[in-house]
Enzyme design. Structure first.
Site, PDB file in Angstrom:
ATOM      1  N   ASN A 170       1.030  -1.296  -0.170  1.00 48.77           N
ATOM      2  CA  ASN A 170       0.009  -0.137  -0.160  1.00 48.77           C
ATOM      3  C   ASN A 170       0.948   1.366  -0.088  1.00 48.77           C
ATOM      4  OD1 ASN A 170      -1.869   2.082   0.393  1.00 48.77           O
ATOM      5  ND2 ASN A 170      -2.236   1.462   2.375  1.00 48.77           N
ATOM      6  N   TRP A 171       1.060   1.797  -1.073  1.00 54.10           N
ATOM      7  CA  TRP A 171       1.874   3.126  -1.288  1.00 54.10           C
ATOM      8  C   TRP A 171       1.506   4.337  -0.597  1.00 54.10           C
ATOM      9  CZ3 TRP A 171       4.392   2.506  -7.027  1.00 54.10           C
ATOM     10  CH2 TRP A 171       5.174   1.349  -7.011  1.00 54.10           C
ATOM     11  N   LYS A 172      -0.171   4.213  -0.205  1.00 58.42           N
ATOM     12  CA  LYS A 172      -0.352   5.422   0.459  1.00 58.42           C
ATOM     13  C   LYS A 172      -0.397   6.707  -0.569  1.00 58.42           C
ATOM     14  CE  LYS A 172       0.523   3.323   4.835  1.00 58.42           C
ATOM     15  NZ  LYS A 172       0.110   3.426   6.255  1.00 58.42           N
ATOM     16  N   HIS A 217      -9.521   0.888   4.796  1.00 58.79           N
ATOM     17  CA  HIS A 217      -8.339   1.000   5.414  1.00 58.79           C
ATOM     18  C   HIS A 217      -8.428   1.839   6.634  1.00 58.79           C
ATOM     19  CE1 HIS A 217      -4.225   2.206   6.317  1.00 58.79           C
ATOM     20  NE2 HIS A 217      -3.753   1.138   5.710  1.00 58.79           N
ATOM     21  N   GLU A 223      -6.891   4.324   7.811  1.00 57.94           N
ATOM     22  CA  GLU A 223      -6.562   5.755   7.746  1.00 57.94           C
ATOM     23  C   GLU A 223      -7.891   6.189   7.148  1.00 57.94           C
ATOM     24  OE1 GLU A 223      -3.043   5.363   5.662  1.00 57.94           O
ATOM     25  OE2 GLU A 223      -1.931   4.659   7.322  1.00 57.94           O
ATOM     26  N   GLU A 266      -5.619  -5.594  10.231  1.00 60.44           N
ATOM     27  CA  GLU A 266      -4.366  -4.514  10.445  1.00 60.44           C
ATOM     28  C   GLU A 266      -4.974  -3.890  11.916  1.00 60.44           C
ATOM     29  OE1 GLU A 266      -2.464  -3.216   6.758  1.00 60.44           O
ATOM     30  OE2 GLU A 266      -4.243  -1.755   6.988  1.00 60.44           O
ATOM     31  N   GLY A 282       2.198   1.831  10.970  1.00 60.65           N
ATOM     32  CA  GLY A 282       3.063   2.966  10.748  1.00 60.65           C
ATOM     33  C   GLY A 282       3.806   3.110  12.248  1.00 60.65           C
ATOM     34  N   SER A 299       3.193  -2.755  10.511  1.00 54.14           N
ATOM     35  CA  SER A 299       4.739  -2.687  10.538  1.00 54.14           C
ATOM     36  C   SER A 299       5.517  -4.062  10.237  1.00 54.14           C
ATOM     37  CB  SER A 299       5.174  -2.281  12.039  1.00 54.14           C
ATOM     38  OG  SER A 299       4.671  -0.822  12.320  1.00 54.14           O
ATOM     39  N   GLY A 341       4.786   1.210   4.679  1.00 52.14           N
ATOM     40  CA  GLY A 341       5.914   1.771   4.752  1.00 52.14           C
ATOM     41  C   GLY A 341       6.866   1.148   4.297  1.00 52.14           C
TER      42      GLY A 341
HETATM   43  C1  PEP Z   1      -0.714  -0.006   5.950  1.00 52.73           C
HETATM   44  O1  PEP Z   1      -0.751   1.005   5.510  1.00 52.73           O
HETATM   45  O2  PEP Z   1      -1.636  -1.048   5.550  1.00 52.73           O
HETATM   46  C2  PEP Z   1       0.191  -0.567   6.849  1.00 52.73           C
HETATM   47  C3  PEP Z   1       0.147  -2.000   7.390  1.00 52.73           C
HETATM   48  O3  PEP Z   1       1.224   0.299   7.142  1.00 52.73           O
HETATM   49  P1  PEP Z   1       2.644   0.012   7.694  1.00 52.73           P
HETATM   50  O4  PEP Z   1       3.409  -1.242   6.981  1.00 52.73           O
HETATM   51  O5  PEP Z   1       3.556   1.231   7.498  1.00 52.73           O
HETATM   52  O6  PEP Z   1       2.520  -0.188   9.075  1.00 52.73           O
END
Ligand code: PEP
Length: 254
Positions: A10-12, A98, A100, A170, A176, A216, A238
């Protein structure tokens, strides 16, 4: 039970068009011979067509995902993107709900449900994200929160409609932050999610459904996570932005 692993990036809201194309092409080169798993990257909307066209030319096995969609087919919804638009841009997966989006854009379980239906109707694989916040975890409400997200997110579906659905567990406190759930914690929750799907639908759907872990994920924790029976892959934020890191995660079994 053998399920094909899925490693999804996921490049956000990162990478311009040229950066996205460059990253995707490098990744495609490095994954040319990987056929024992599915790999997906989700660039921002503006890069989707460019990335999918550039990968087509080099016969890549990488799947293109979007980070969101809107559930109406078309209409006066300024700024929104439909499932058909995504399909026409070469998209085959979409991340839905997600944390976010839930946290900053007020997405509800009901929105998630409508978005899943829209994606399935356009033959796009939905990745439904669920997970508890830190406060909910401290208050021991994890399973209650997951129950509500699953029950309301998948309300009204028949089992056969959900054959392609992927669930990403998640925990919000792990996204993050560098605080990964331990593989044992993740496995326990994944097992719970699978049993919930079995109760709501049936054993066949539950056994075949891919349940990803996200939060993470890094090159140094992926192998242990993937060694667990109910962890079928990862949704990586990330660490998916950097080709060297992401390729190490993809190569978790090498
Ligand atoms: C995500 O954006 O779905 C995610 C799990 O981010 P990260 O790996 O940075 O925690």
């Amino acid at each position: 039970m053998k399920r094909t692993p899925l490693i999804a990036g996921n490049w956000k809201m990162f990478k311009t068009c040229s950066e996205a194309v460059e990253t995707a092409k490098r990744l495609a080169e490095l994954t040319q011979n990987i056929t024992d798993m599915d790999i997906m990257i989700a660039p921002s909307f503006t890069s989707l067509v460019l990335v999918s066209e550039s990968l087509k030319n080099i016969n890549s096995l990488i799947n293109i995902g979007a980070q969101n969609l809107f559930y109406h087919k078309e209409g006066a919804y300024t700024g929104e993107i439909s499932a058909a638009m995504l399909k026409s841009a070469g998209v085959s997966y979409v991340i839905i709900g997600h944390s976010e989006r839930r946290q900053y854009f007020g997405e509800t379980n009901e929105d998630v449900c409508r978005k899943i239906r829209a994606s399935i109707e356009s033959n796009i694989v939905p990745i439904m994200c669920i997970g508890e916040t830190e406060t909910e975890k401290k208050e021991e409400k994890t399973l209650y929160v997951l129950d509500k997200q699953i029950e309301n997110g998948l309300k009204g579906f028949r089992s056969n409609e959900l054959a392609t659905l992927v669930i990403a567990y998640e925990p919000v406190w792990a996204i993050g932050t560098g605080n990964t759930a331990t593989p044992e914690q993740a496995e326990e929750v994944h097992r719970y999610i699978r049993s919930k799907i079995e109760k709501m639908f049936d054993l066949n759907l539950a056994e075949n459904m891919r349940i990803l872990y996200g939060g993470s994920v890094k090159p140094d924790n992926i192998s242990e996570l993937m060694s667990h029976e109910n962890i079928d892959g990862a949704l990586v934020g990330g660490a998916s932005l950097d080709v060297n890191n992401f390729i190490k995660i993809v190569n978790f079994n090498k």
